[in-house]
Scaffold this motif. Sequence first.
Motif, PDB file in Angstrom:
ATOM      1  N   HIS B 207      67.094  57.518  62.048  1.00 49.62           N
ATOM      2  CA  HIS B 207      66.005  56.982  61.237  1.00 49.62           C
ATOM      3  C   HIS B 207      66.553  56.394  59.933  1.00 49.62           C
ATOM      4  O   HIS B 207      67.355  57.020  59.247  1.00 49.62           O
ATOM      5  N   SER B 208      66.091  55.199  59.611  1.00 47.01           N
ATOM      6  CA  SER B 208      66.680  54.514  58.451  1.00 47.01           C
ATOM      7  C   SER B 208      66.348  55.213  57.133  1.00 47.01           C
ATOM      8  O   SER B 208      67.078  55.083  56.159  1.00 47.01           O
ATOM      9  N   ALA B 209      65.274  55.980  57.086  1.00 44.77           N
ATOM     10  CA  ALA B 209      64.901  56.650  55.835  1.00 44.77           C
ATOM     11  C   ALA B 209      65.588  57.998  55.655  1.00 44.77           C
ATOM     12  O   ALA B 209      65.551  58.575  54.571  1.00 44.77           O
ATOM     13  N   ALA B 210      66.213  58.511  56.734  1.00 48.31           N
ATOM     14  CA  ALA B 210      66.634  59.921  56.725  1.00 48.31           C
ATOM     15  C   ALA B 210      68.028  60.137  56.148  1.00 48.31           C
ATOM     16  O   ALA B 210      68.955  59.363  56.409  1.00 48.31           O
ATOM     17  N   HIS B 211      68.154  61.195  55.355  1.00 49.88           N
ATOM     18  CA  HIS B 211      69.444  61.672  54.859  1.00 49.88           C
ATOM     19  C   HIS B 211      69.603  63.102  55.339  1.00 49.88           C
ATOM     20  O   HIS B 211      68.913  63.998  54.850  1.00 49.88           O
ATOM     21  N   ALA B 212      70.495  63.317  56.306  1.00 54.98           N
ATOM     22  CA  ALA B 212      70.697  64.666  56.826  1.00 54.98           C
ATOM     23  C   ALA B 212      71.448  65.493  55.798  1.00 54.98           C
ATOM     24  O   ALA B 212      72.408  65.030  55.192  1.00 54.98           O
ATOM     25  N   VAL B 213      70.992  66.711  55.594  1.00 56.53           N
ATOM     26  CA  VAL B 213      71.552  67.590  54.565  1.00 56.53           C
ATOM     27  C   VAL B 213      71.794  68.955  55.183  1.00 56.53           C
ATOM     28  O   VAL B 213      70.982  69.447  55.959  1.00 56.53           O
ATOM     29  N   SER B 214      72.911  69.560  54.845  1.00 55.46           N
ATOM     30  CA  SER B 214      73.197  70.932  55.268  1.00 55.46           C
ATOM     31  C   SER B 214      72.766  71.889  54.171  1.00 55.46           C
ATOM     32  O   SER B 214      72.879  71.585  52.989  1.00 55.46           O
TER      33      SER B 214
END
Lengths: 241, 241
Positions: B207-214
């Motif tokens: 998804h272009s809006a998504a920033h995956a974060v741990s």
Amino acid sequence: MSSVAKIRLFLDHPLAEGQTVPLGRDQAHYLTGVMRLGPGAPVAVFDGRSGEYLAHLDEAGKRSATLVIGRKSAPLRPPPDLWLLFAPIKKARTDFIVEKAAEMGAARICPVQTDFTNSERVRRDRLQAHAVEAAEQCGGTFVPGVDDLRPLARVLDDWPEERRLMFCDEALAGPVSALPAKPSPWAILIGPEGGFSPAERARLHAHSAAHAVSLGPRILRADTAAVAALALWQAALGDWR
Amino acid sequence: MSSVAKIRLFLDHPLAEGQTVPLGRDQAHYLTGVMRLGPGAPVAVFDGRSGEYLAHLDEAGKRSATLVIGRKSAPLRPPPDLWLLFAPIKKARTDFIVEKAAEMGAARICPVQTDFTNSERVRRDRLQAHAVEAAEQCGGTFVPGVDDLRPLARVLDDWPEERRLMFCDEALAGPVSALPAKPSPWAILIGPEGGFSPAERARLHAHSAAHAVSLGPRILRADTAAVAALALWQAALGDWR
């Protein structure tokens, strides 16, 4: 975590591959009575000292059971040397703080009695059991120890010289200040529902180890503040980096 | 907060100085029956739109009561334009997530149904009442709205182009990645207890809006993850800066 065993159990006993470990009555009942495991069923176990092992249920009765410890499946991953000091509040929220401290990777949990702490009794054994359960659930290999309740003044009297103190001051409404990039050891102090007393605040602000920190413009409950402070500390200085 | 009134009440009605406001039965009962306030007692009130006012109880019966709105004591302090998307879990922990989202300054609370969400029913009115209570307690002047439960896939279909999405991926065990310093609007997405499905994870990562974060090396419960993610976002991009 093991891909085979769905149940994780903390055993307060140093473990090694090939060992046979008799279980206490409660844990035997949990595995055989509650979870309905039979002989041969896999269980992931950890001892908080050496790591996690894949074990199998050997003998399995209603009141006694034996585990055979198999191969080591994960090394011990101790959290950073971080203490969480908090003033106990209502029972459910105190339990919650202990659970969250274990999940978030505090190494030691220290209930402190402040001038405005309501609850004066803390059942250390019950809180310790919550820390164990949280470690079992969150896939941790370490269980933080829970201390007995001590007066904050006494804790500050005996403060170890090298340990920094992130003091979450609900009276500071400004921006979150950056923590100094000092390596461990650290401690986080969360105040009670009524806040710190003026005398406590004065002493904390004057303390050479203390770094006063604001947690935003809204007043947080103590349990919320504990999780938020642990998150900021872990991301800045801990094992979330 | 007012230094006089110890009780804070949310009134879902636009307020202004000098107004007389009849209370609903529940709020009248709370003030007169539970808190035992009599005529003239001070109450801090806020409407979530214009700020906080110092009010006084005028008529006070068991089932009806009237407040006279006095001077404005605080302006509206809206939180940043941040949504919290989460998959409902067990009742007590869902309530807890809503309470924490309000305390931590989410502007909107969006329960989403994921492939592995257990609970399929959510009582929106009950969750909204929790958000109101949390705002009353935490000294906030704003109450986040709680949406009806919607399928995550549908929410992503309709995703507003300019809104960034902090996607907390429990399968990422690495360090917490820095969030891009994009101004609001943002949203945080917390997964369900069983994690996201492979299809959901693939769609989110693409998804272009998504920033995956741990969120660190331990597995966090959904309620813990919600508070931790809100703390990191507020400190990096929100009103804790």
